[in-house]
Design a protein around this motif. Structure first.
Motif, mmCIF file in Angstrom:
data_model
loop_
_atom_site.group_PDB
_atom_site.id
_atom_site.type_symbol
_atom_site.label_atom_id
_atom_site.label_comp_id
_atom_site.label_asym_id
_atom_site.label_seq_id
_atom_site.Cartn_x
_atom_site.Cartn_y
_atom_site.Cartn_z
ATOM 1 N N ILE A 145 0.841 -1.203 0.000
ATOM 2 C CA ILE A 145 0.000 0.000 0.000
ATOM 3 C C ILE A 145 0.874 1.250 0.000
ATOM 4 C CG2 ILE A 145 -1.654 1.350 1.354
ATOM 5 C CD1 ILE A 145 -2.814 -1.376 2.286
ATOM 6 N N LEU A 146 1.902 1.254 0.829
ATOM 7 C CA LEU A 146 2.796 2.416 0.883
ATOM 8 C C LEU A 146 3.594 2.567 -0.404
ATOM 9 C CD1 LEU A 146 3.873 2.196 4.593
ATOM 10 C CD2 LEU A 146 2.520 4.010 3.529
ATOM 11 N N ASP A 147 3.964 1.463 -1.036
ATOM 12 C CA ASP A 147 4.627 1.551 -2.342
ATOM 13 C C ASP A 147 3.707 2.216 -3.357
ATOM 14 O OD1 ASP A 147 6.855 0.274 -1.301
ATOM 15 O OD2 ASP A 147 6.347 -1.688 -2.167
ATOM 16 N N ASP A 148 2.430 1.861 -3.318
ATOM 17 C CA ASP A 148 1.450 2.459 -4.221
ATOM 18 C C ASP A 148 1.287 3.954 -3.930
ATOM 19 O OD1 ASP A 148 -0.525 2.352 -6.287
ATOM 20 O OD2 ASP A 148 -2.087 2.328 -4.739
ATOM 21 N N ALA A 156 3.730 17.600 0.553
ATOM 22 C CA ALA A 156 4.779 17.430 1.558
ATOM 23 C C ALA A 156 4.229 16.760 2.814
ATOM 24 C CB ALA A 156 5.394 18.786 1.907
ATOM 25 N N THR A 157 3.009 17.121 3.204
ATOM 26 C CA THR A 157 2.392 16.528 4.384
ATOM 27 C C THR A 157 2.118 15.039 4.166
ATOM 28 O OG1 THR A 157 1.406 18.653 4.962
ATOM 29 C CG2 THR A 157 0.459 16.695 5.996
ATOM 30 N N PHE A 158 1.575 14.685 3.013
ATOM 31 C CA PHE A 158 1.301 13.277 2.730
ATOM 32 C C PHE A 158 2.592 12.479 2.566
ATOM 33 C CE2 PHE A 158 -2.987 14.793 1.647
ATOM 34 C CZ PHE A 158 -3.716 13.906 2.425
ATOM 35 N N THR A 159 3.625 13.099 2.025
ATOM 36 C CA THR A 159 4.922 12.429 1.917
ATOM 37 C C THR A 159 5.480 12.135 3.302
ATOM 38 O OG1 THR A 159 5.367 13.472 -0.221
ATOM 39 C CG2 THR A 159 7.273 12.645 1.002
ATOM 40 N N GLU A 160 5.365 13.104 4.194
ATOM 41 C CA GLU A 160 5.823 12.921 5.578
ATOM 42 C C GLU A 160 5.015 11.831 6.276
ATOM 43 O OE1 GLU A 160 7.930 13.438 9.128
ATOM 44 O OE2 GLU A 160 8.404 14.211 7.140
ATOM 45 N N LEU A 161 3.708 11.828 6.082
ATOM 46 C CA LEU A 161 2.865 10.809 6.696
ATOM 47 C C LEU A 161 3.227 9.419 6.184
ATOM 48 C CD1 LEU A 161 0.563 9.943 8.522
ATOM 49 C CD2 LEU A 161 -1.016 10.489 6.646
ATOM 50 N N ALA A 162 3.437 9.296 4.888
ATOM 51 C CA ALA A 162 3.818 7.999 4.309
ATOM 52 C C ALA A 162 5.139 7.515 4.901
ATOM 53 C CB ALA A 162 3.899 8.101 2.788
ATOM 54 N N LEU A 190 2.454 9.703 -5.150
ATOM 55 C CA LEU A 190 3.100 10.959 -4.764
ATOM 56 C C LEU A 190 4.154 11.375 -5.792
ATOM 57 C CD1 LEU A 190 3.422 10.353 -0.925
ATOM 58 C CD2 LEU A 190 2.037 12.132 -2.031
ATOM 59 N N ALA A 191 4.897 10.412 -6.316
ATOM 60 C CA ALA A 191 5.902 10.724 -7.340
ATOM 61 C C ALA A 191 5.227 11.237 -8.613
ATOM 62 C CB ALA A 191 6.755 9.501 -7.637
ATOM 63 N N ALA A 192 4.120 10.610 -8.997
ATOM 64 C CA ALA A 192 3.392 11.056 -10.192
ATOM 65 C C ALA A 192 2.850 12.469 -9.988
ATOM 66 C CB ALA A 192 2.258 10.085 -10.509
ATOM 67 N N ALA A 193 2.347 12.739 -8.799
ATOM 68 C CA ALA A 193 1.822 14.077 -8.508
ATOM 69 C C ALA A 193 2.937 15.119 -8.539
ATOM 70 C CB ALA A 193 1.128 14.084 -7.149
ATOM 71 N N ALA A 194 4.077 14.774 -7.974
ATOM 72 C CA ALA A 194 5.205 15.718 -7.955
ATOM 73 C C ALA A 194 5.669 16.043 -9.370
ATOM 74 C CB ALA A 194 6.358 15.143 -7.138
ATOM 75 N N ALA A 195 5.585 15.061 -10.255
ATOM 76 C CA ALA A 195 6.063 15.250 -11.627
ATOM 77 C C ALA A 195 5.224 16.269 -12.406
ATOM 78 C CB ALA A 195 6.083 13.914 -12.359
#
Length: 76
Positions: free
Chosen positions: A3-6, A34-40, A11-16
């Motif tokens: 799930i975290l890999d997904d 940034a908040t969701f990246t930190e949570l992940a 997040l990577a697609a969104a950043a792009a």
């Protein structure tokens, strides 16, 4: 982990593509990203047994730092 890999892929697609957003939305989206990246990252560092028992969260002070970074035009 799957799930975290997904989530990390999302997040990577969104950043792009975040730079393509309207300027009026970009900073808010960077702060949320940034908040969701930190949570992940925090979820990945927490054993599954603990995730089941208690909530994993991003503390308010960290959210504030991430939001300030987004307002400055940075990412954190």
């Amino acid at each position: 982990d799957r799930i975290l890999d997904d989530i990390d892929r999302d997040l990577a697609a969104a950043a792009a593509v975040a730079a393509e957003l309207p300027t009026s939305s970009r900073r808010a989206v960077h702060a949320a990203h940034a908040t969701f990246t930190e949570l992940a990252a925090r979820l990945r560092d927490t054993p599954a047994e603990e995730i089941v028992r208690q909530r994993v969260r991003v503390p308010g002070a960290v959210k504030l730092r991430l939001a300030a970074g987004a307002l400055r035009g940075g990412r954190s």
